[in-house]
Write an enzyme that holds these catalytic residues in place. Structure first.
Site, PDB file in Angstrom:
ATOM      1  N   GLN A  11       0.821  -1.210   0.000  1.00 32.59           N
ATOM      2  CA  GLN A  11       0.000   0.000   0.000  1.00 32.59           C
ATOM      3  C   GLN A  11       0.857   1.263   0.000  1.00 32.59           C
ATOM      4  O   GLN A  11       0.653   2.169  -0.820  1.00 32.59           O
ATOM      5  CB  GLN A  11      -0.922   0.028   1.227  1.00 32.59           C
ATOM      6  CG  GLN A  11      -2.022  -1.014   1.221  1.00 32.59           C
ATOM      7  CD  GLN A  11      -3.049  -0.709   2.291  1.00 32.59           C
ATOM      8  OE1 GLN A  11      -3.894   0.173   2.125  1.00 32.59           O
ATOM      9  NE2 GLN A  11      -2.983  -1.420   3.399  1.00 32.59           N
ATOM     10  N   ALA A  61       6.845  -5.377   5.339  1.00 38.58           N
ATOM     11  CA  ALA A  61       6.584  -5.941   6.672  1.00 38.58           C
ATOM     12  C   ALA A  61       5.792  -7.228   6.513  1.00 38.58           C
ATOM     13  O   ALA A  61       5.104  -7.432   5.516  1.00 38.58           O
ATOM     14  CB  ALA A  61       5.805  -4.954   7.542  1.00 38.58           C
ATOM     15  N   THR A 102       4.737   0.389  13.511  1.00 41.56           N
ATOM     16  CA  THR A 102       3.307   0.225  13.767  1.00 41.56           C
ATOM     17  C   THR A 102       2.907   0.579  15.197  1.00 41.56           C
ATOM     18  O   THR A 102       3.731   0.514  16.124  1.00 41.56           O
ATOM     19  CB  THR A 102       2.913  -1.238  13.491  1.00 41.56           C
ATOM     20  OG1 THR A 102       1.547  -1.456  13.868  1.00 41.56           O
ATOM     21  CG2 THR A 102       3.772  -2.202  14.310  1.00 41.56           C
ATOM     22  N   TYR A 126       3.283 -10.111  16.084  1.00 39.77           N
ATOM     23  CA  TYR A 126       3.483  -9.049  15.098  1.00 39.77           C
ATOM     24  C   TYR A 126       4.087  -7.813  15.766  1.00 39.77           C
ATOM     25  O   TYR A 126       5.119  -7.281  15.324  1.00 39.77           O
ATOM     26  CB  TYR A 126       2.154  -8.701  14.433  1.00 39.77           C
ATOM     27  CG  TYR A 126       2.191  -7.456  13.584  1.00 39.77           C
ATOM     28  CD1 TYR A 126       2.984  -7.386  12.440  1.00 39.77           C
ATOM     29  CD2 TYR A 126       1.439  -6.333  13.922  1.00 39.77           C
ATOM     30  CE1 TYR A 126       3.026  -6.241  11.655  1.00 39.77           C
ATOM     31  CE2 TYR A 126       1.470  -5.185  13.148  1.00 39.77           C
ATOM     32  CZ  TYR A 126       2.263  -5.142  12.026  1.00 39.77           C
ATOM     33  OH  TYR A 126       2.299  -4.000  11.259  1.00 39.77           O
ATOM     34  N   TRP A 151      -3.622   1.850  11.292  1.00 40.50           N
ATOM     35  CA  TRP A 151      -4.867   1.716  10.509  1.00 40.50           C
ATOM     36  C   TRP A 151      -4.685   2.159   9.054  1.00 40.50           C
ATOM     37  O   TRP A 151      -5.458   2.946   8.512  1.00 40.50           O
ATOM     38  CB  TRP A 151      -5.997   2.520  11.162  1.00 40.50           C
ATOM     39  CG  TRP A 151      -6.399   2.097  12.530  1.00 40.50           C
ATOM     40  CD1 TRP A 151      -5.687   1.369  13.428  1.00 40.50           C
ATOM     41  CD2 TRP A 151      -7.646   2.397  13.183  1.00 40.50           C
ATOM     42  NE1 TRP A 151      -6.395   1.203  14.596  1.00 40.50           N
ATOM     43  CE2 TRP A 151      -7.599   1.815  14.473  1.00 40.50           C
ATOM     44  CE3 TRP A 151      -8.782   3.102  12.799  1.00 40.50           C
ATOM     45  CZ2 TRP A 151      -8.650   1.901  15.384  1.00 40.50           C
ATOM     46  CZ3 TRP A 151      -9.824   3.208  13.708  1.00 40.50           C
ATOM     47  CH2 TRP A 151      -9.762   2.607  14.977  1.00 40.50           C
TER      48      TRP A 151
END
Length: 287
Positions: A11, A61, A102, A126, A151
């Protein structure tokens, strides 16, 4: 200035690929996981030796949060060891690193926005592997910028927004959790923030200030609020039933509260951070 982008197929990588088309302040090279296998240090070492760059942006990731609980070895390999190797072999070239992390490095048990100084306390494999990756990168390369985000969604790949658009057009009623609080991050905005930092660095290398930063869009919402706004913008009539997280049992524990404090990145780099609803409207228009 020459910039290597690792993970061009995701993304964030796709958003960066789209935005750099009109940039002239640097030369960019983009590589995908198929072109650079991060599972072996020698692959990274050899690739870096044959590639000319001053900065590397890592967008890769292992993000399968639930799968990571039973696939710990691979999650750690990609989220921690590979980041260590990227930092090590970038340092050999005297190259800086921008690495994306994150909100899962935190437990999510608080109720005030999380600053970059907050101690990490991950509750999932994670999150644990991502936290380890941050630490290893900082040890290997003192010219590293770590940006934690939350998010993430975009026009590309699979994400919550695209899932909601699909369900909202197919179903009359869906359930969405309302007891997890955070902020959506439009990958296009995060990409623009990274390019902003690189653009300032191209003008003056002193503007590249290593450290840990937080970036999400401005504002606060629940997943229920996020879904409701998606439907409102798109004009979907699907009814959303707010439910507790218990309605969606998951293998990995999710942070209940993961609102990120963006003050440091705004002040250090002179960034303007868009409000999440405005960014969501822009993203939906682009689909």
């Amino acid at each position: 200035m020459k910039v290597l982008i690792i993970g061009g197929e995701g993304q964030l990588g796709s958003s960066l690929s789209q935005q750099i088309q009109n940039e002239t302040f640097a030369q960019f090279e983009i590589t995908t996981m198929n072109e650079l296998d991060l599972s072996k240090e020698e692959n990274i070492k050899e690739f870096f030796e044959h590639t000319d760059f001053n900065y590397v942006v890592n967008c890769t990731a292992y993000t399968a949060v639930d799968k990571a609980e039973s696939d710990r070895v691979m999650a750690r390999l990609i989220n921690a060891k590979a980041i260590q190797w990227i930092g090590r072999h970038a340092a050999e070239k005297k190259a800086g690193v921008i690495h994306v992390s994150t909100d899962y490095v935190f437990s999510g048990e608080g109720n005030t926005p999380l600053s970059p100084r907050e101690p990490v306390n991950p509750t999932s494999v994670y999150g644990t592997t991502k936290a380890e990756g941050e630490q290893l990168l900082a040890m290997e390369n003192n010219q590293s910028i770590i940006i934690r985000t939350s998010w993430l969604y975009s026009e590309y790949g699979n994400n919550f927004m695209k899932t909601m658009l699909k369900l909202g057009s197919e179903k009359e009623t869906i359930n969405v959790v309302y007891d997890q609080i955070g902020t959506p991050t439009y990958a296009g905005d995060l990409a623009a923030a990274i390019l902003h930092i690189l653009r300032k660095t191209a003008a003056d290398a002193q503007n590249f200030v290593p450290g840990i930063y937080h970036y999400s869009n401005e504002g606060v919402c629940s997943w229920y609020d996020f879904a409701s706004m998606i439907f409102k913008i798109k004009g979907l009539n699907c009814f959303i039933n707010p439910v507790l997280s218990d309605a969606f049992p998951s293998v990995a524990k999710r942070p209940v509260y993961s609102v990120l404090d963006k003050k440091k990145i705004r002040q250090q780099f002179g960034l303007t951070v868009p409000f999440w609803v405005n960014s969501l409207e822009n993203c939906i228009k682009n689909i």
